[in-house]
Design a protein around this motif. Structure first.
Motif: not given
Lengths: 707, 707
Positions: A537, A535, A545, A581-582, A514, A532, A516
């Motif tokens: 995955e 991301v 998270e 999620k983004k 992620v 966020c 941030w």
């Protein structure tokens, strides 16, 4: 959602029973299982973009590091030379001759009982060691700050300079790995014969810290290998086994440095050596007595060596004593070893020493060490404001200790003190232009006293350019340029945010990466926005998270918008958990109010006085804004009357606090006279953040103001 | 007749315009013609019969003098030996051998750079010098106290002991008159080579003071002649002439001692030598630099040697600086020389230094010397209560200085300060049982601080039995046993009464001998009764006699019944003049009230606090009566609420003062918390005179109490 902050209670170690505080598994007196919960964020994964912190770090990069480089090369006009790089060069020559000629090399022996050899006046410098016998660490602290700085601001030229300096340093190393120029130059037969005061292991510690930082920043391992070789040699010479030296460092730091070396190399012998140093300390018979039999006569059976925290085994200690910097360096190392070895007993000692240092011996500014005599702690609640020592380095060390406690126990009590020390004493240690420094950080100053009262000579009313014993400026530099490692720690599934430093953080969770983005206006509106940004995955990714955000002790309530995620307040941290999620946004606004604070009744020096805080900042009054004789001034205790005013100090926009107060009128009386009711005039007191004091010339200052 | 006391103003140096104060010829800033107005009363003409003072003097006679004799003969178990008498005996042996063998005597040389030679552990004592290099003065101070005591209480056995001791001392004297055992034993070739710190002239001074006192008491001149021979020798070696030593004493006292020698012998060379020492001090180039060229490098052109009052010529000095005892000893000598030589400039310097010491740097207890570092004065208005040094000896010296100023200028400003120092700090220096002593006299004590804060290690919460550097106990002893010489001075036509010490005084006026009987209840009811017990008129006798009685600064008004004599108030003294007949009675009653005092606003350490006085006594609160945490206690500022209570402390009846006050309740809070209004409980504070503190065990104490 508005949440009342019950942390103030929790941070006093009381059991919290409020509905938002269910998990209070670390309660004073109880000992939890020691867990290695988190590690500091890798600085290369952070990009700091916070106006406040970026500017501090830029000062370090643009002012401190270049100045420090000049200083260690004796190129600062008017300053006493450091001799640090010169000593390495001289040692390098000797090392080369030793290698070249072997047994045929004719050693030149110099005395090893001079703490600070200085050149003879008027004579040319010889191929001798000059400066304090720990002067090597001037380089080590510089390279450490360089390392951190490079993570945030790549600079090939600086890196080149650093590499060249490393070459010089490494050339001085002995074939057996030993690397302390004082003894390399003066007399190798005397190494490790004066552990009490001769700082060889302190030099090992700083060298290691610098080497690790530079390696982590650049991936270059030349200095790291030199540090390892030195550590390997020390490992071969020290320990409980017969034939080994049973001593330990007079000045601590290698305890925590060796743990870093262990963490970066994975070689357990460094952890073992650190643990050995920690456990050897304070055992009877005292090792320092064995080194110095004359000392033994003086103290007989009495507990001794408090200055070195060596008066009894560390596991039995429950009061922070002696030289404050050494103490917190030791406690930091103890916490590291407790964490990595799961050592409950050692952890319990850390908790007791934390409680002693922070809850009984810490100034409101996060300063520790009340006395200049031995730069030391005194007794509980003895916190004189004008005599304070409160060395910048001691608060730096307190930050180290706090972060290490947080790695085992994510409790905001540690981060609250860490923030206090960092935003007040540590920042006050450096001028707003990054060009001068405080060694001592008093809470009350009358310039005349600094000049005319020898008891207060250690207190300087303005910052100094540099110091012959130059520990504080580089210590501040290395902390400020690595602030992200204190703001953020991480576990597999959680990013812990202890301080509010804006920028981006790449967090590698177990099953997702992620990115941030932290937008912090905590110092302004109190608002923190966590976005966020991206991301990625990983396989098998639907595990959640967590980002855990500390709720500071200076807010009574806060608004949290967790963006639909679940959240839970545990020991002063909001754990916000979800599958991010983004574009997900978390928003927290901490209610910021001016707070009128008081000290415990037991702090007799603060009786009848209050201090003003706003957010993490402790405020103070200066003569510049409030006139002379600040002891004649009193302030309202009604925080609601506070007003704000923006001002510029040395190019920095600062929030002043205005509070109504009174000034007692001076009586035209003789030295002693029959008491008359005083008269007062109303005044408006102007307060500035403590860290900005003494940036506008010399004058009186007070943190604790008469109420 | 009730008279308002306008002295408080006068003592501040202001021009008094009230009708009772016409002669104000010494006004601050102006310099009067220096007059040698009076001399101290001959102690043999006084018989003290005052319950308060007699008991103090009996303590000296029964406790201090015998103890001191044991101490200087190394017979006090558990105490470090003085070696004083032993050194004289060793020196006597050497002197005898030198005389016997002349040039054939083989000198044994010991080093002269050891300030305090101590015996080697476990070995038998050799024929060497042991103890501080000024240890000879232990004897000199003892013999001085013995002399004074014998004037009040003849004691053939004590006198015999003294005579034998004098024989031992005199046997040590060199043929040339030199008499300092440190150099006699160690190396006579080194005499007068380290004036700065080696105290030979200090030893001369104390020897002379002792010799004069013993001579005046007993008429025996053996020791006096020894002192004269030593002084003659010093006179032959020191001076401005070529070939002589241009130095002066590092530690002052010989300046005033030589004047006493001049006054008792009439030989002007002693006055000349004293004047030389005074004027040589502080001249450039610094003599101490010539002795110690390394020092010169350190300070360059800067003013230096403040510690020794040698930073500039004394006539240019206007601030009391450096080691406080040395300072007041010097100023006393300066005043003596000014008086005897009519030296206006020197007198003006004395006035300035008096003003500095007393009006800017004196504690309310009459203590001087705010810092332990160098036992010294600091800067104006810097009067910390808990860190105070306020050495007993410094207050003794202030009494010396005050009396000498009074000899030139009968102004109660001097006697007020003298009384303050004597009744508070000097008396506090000795326990009520005469068996233990304070070196340091703080105005605020927390015992924990004395043990656990090195900055306050000099402060002892209870009196000590004795001190290795035993200056204070004998200094207190010699002052208390000669208190009449401070209470009374005399001119041809006037007896001046500065203090109220009951007893009889034989005053030889120009044309009559009057036996005054003084009945003082000043410490009780405030009443003073002066009775003409007897008059013996001389030829041509109708000239009038005067008795001048000081009106103290602590009374606002007083009743005077001059028994029909005329009287006039001048500079704080009632001059009562008449042709006295047997049975004449003068009565004065000073109005005594509890006074709530405050310090100047400039004394930041006393801000928000008050002190309580009653008569000459400053009062204090002790933990014993008022509980712990005296910083939590505040007192009313309404003196009218005071009540009195008699109590017994260590067998002495003491007047306690009871005042309403408040005790702030302790808050069960953490080290720092948001301010809450405090709660208070009403309490009755019990105050005792400062001089009686610490006679009932160890505990907190405060003179300045929160208001």
């Amino acid at each position: 959602m508005k949440i009342e902050n019950a942390i103030l209670n929790l941070s006093k170690g009381q059991l919290n029973t409020g509905k938002h505080m269910k998990n209070t598994d670390s309660v004073k007196g109880e000992v939890t299982m020691v867990k290695n919960i988190s590690k500091p964020i890798n600085l290369r994964k952070v990009h700091i973009d916070d106006p406040f912190w970026k500017s501090e770090m830029e000062l370090v990069r643009n002012e401190v590091i270049p100045y420090q480089w000049k200083a260690i090369n004796d190129e600062v006009e008017g300053a006493e030379p450091s001799y640090a790089m010169r000593n390495f060069k001289v040692a390098g020559k000797i090392t080369a001759r030793r290698k070249e000629l072997g047994a045929a090399y004719k050693e030149v022996i110099w005395p090893t009982d001079v703490f600070r050899p200085v050149p003879e006046e008027g004579k040319e410098l010889e191929d001798k060691f000059y400066g304090f016998l720990f002067q090597d660490t001037d380089f080590s602290k510089w390279i450490e700050a360089v390392g951190y700085s490079l993570t945030q601001h790549p600079d090939p030229e600086l890196e080149k300079t650093a590499d060249e300096a490393i070459d010089i340093v490494c050339a001085a190393q002995q074939e057996n790995g030993y690397l302390d120029t004082y003894y390399i130059i003066n007399d190798m037969s005397k190494i490790f014969t004066h552990l009490k005061d001769h700082h060889e292991l302190y030099c090992l510690g700083h060298l290691t810290e610098g080497a690790v930082a530079y390696y982590e920043a650049t991936g270059k391992d030349k200095l790291l290998n030199a540090a390892r070789r030195f550590a390997d040699y020390v490992y071969s010479r020290f320990g409980t086994e017969e034939g080994k030296i049973h001593g330990f460092p007079g000045h601590e730091i290698s305890e925590m440095a060796l743990v870093r070396l262990y963490e970066v190399t994975g070689d357990p012998k460094y952890l073992e050596l650190s643990k050995y140093f920690i456990d050897a300390r304070g055992q009877r018979p005292y090792y320092f007595d064995i080194e110095h039999p004359d000392e033994a006569k003086k103290h007989g059976d009495k507990e001794w060596y408090h200055y070195y925290q060596a008066h009894k085994p560390v596991r039995e200690q429950d009061e922070a004593v002696g030289h404050a910097v050494r103490a917190v360096y030791l406690y930091s190392g103890m916490a590291d070893v407790a964490r990595l070895t799961g050592d409950e007993e050692l952890y319990a000692a850390c908790e007791r020493l934390w409680d002693s240092a922070v809850n009984k011996k810490m100034y409101i500014t996060g300063g520790i060490g009340s006395t200049n005599i031995g730069e030391a702690f005194t007794y509980n609640y003895d916190l004189p404001n004008d005599l304070a020592y409160t060395e910048s380095c001691a608060s730096v060390g307190l930050v180290f200790f706090a972060r290490r406690m947080l790695q085992m126990n994510v409790d905001s009590k540690y981060a609250n003190a860490m923030e206090r020390a960092l935003y007040n004493t540590v920042l006050a240690g450096m001028a707003l232009d990054g060009k001068s420094f405080f060694y001592v950080n008093p809470l009350e100053v009358r310039p005349e006293a600094c000049y005319r009262d020898e008891r207060k000579n250690h207190v300087k009313p303005v910052r100094q350019k540099w110091f012959p014993c130059a520990c504080c400026p580089p210590n501040i530099a290395r902390l400020l340029s690595s602030v992200a490692a204190y703001a953020y720690t991480e576990s597999d599934d959680t990013l812990f945010m202890h301080l509010y430093v804006g920028g981006t953080v790449e967090k590698e969770y177990e099953n997702a990466s992620v990115l941030w983005k932290i937008e912090s206006d905590v110092l302004g509106s109190g608002k923190l926005r966590i976005v966020c940004e991206d991301v990625e995955e990983k396989a098998g990714a639907d595990k959640e998270e967590t980002i855990a955000v500390r709720v500071p002790d200076w807010c009574d309530s806060y608004d949290l918008n967790a963006g639909g995620c679940k959240h839970e307040l545990k020991k002063g941290y909001e754990y916000i958990t979800g599958v991010f999620k983004k574009g997900d946004v978390i928003e927290i606004t901490f209610a910021k109010k001016v707070r009128i604070m008081e000290a415990s009744s037991r702090v007799f020096e603060d009786h009848g006085k209050v201090a003003v805080t706003y957010g993490p900042f402790v405020y103070c009054i200066e003569e510049k804004d409030n006139g002379k004789d600040l002891h004649m001034v009193s302030v309202t205790t009604d925080a609601a009357k506070a007003k704000f005013e923006k001002t510029i100090i040395e190019g920095n926009e600062i929030t002043k606090i205005l509070l109504p107060g009174k000034r007692e009128k001076e009586k035209a009386e003789s030295l002693y006279s029959v008491y008359k009711e005083p008269e007062y005039e109303d005044v408006t007191l102007e307060l500035i953040p403590y860290y900005t004091w003494a940036n506008r010339g010399e004058g009186e200052m007070r943190v604790w103001i008469n109420r």
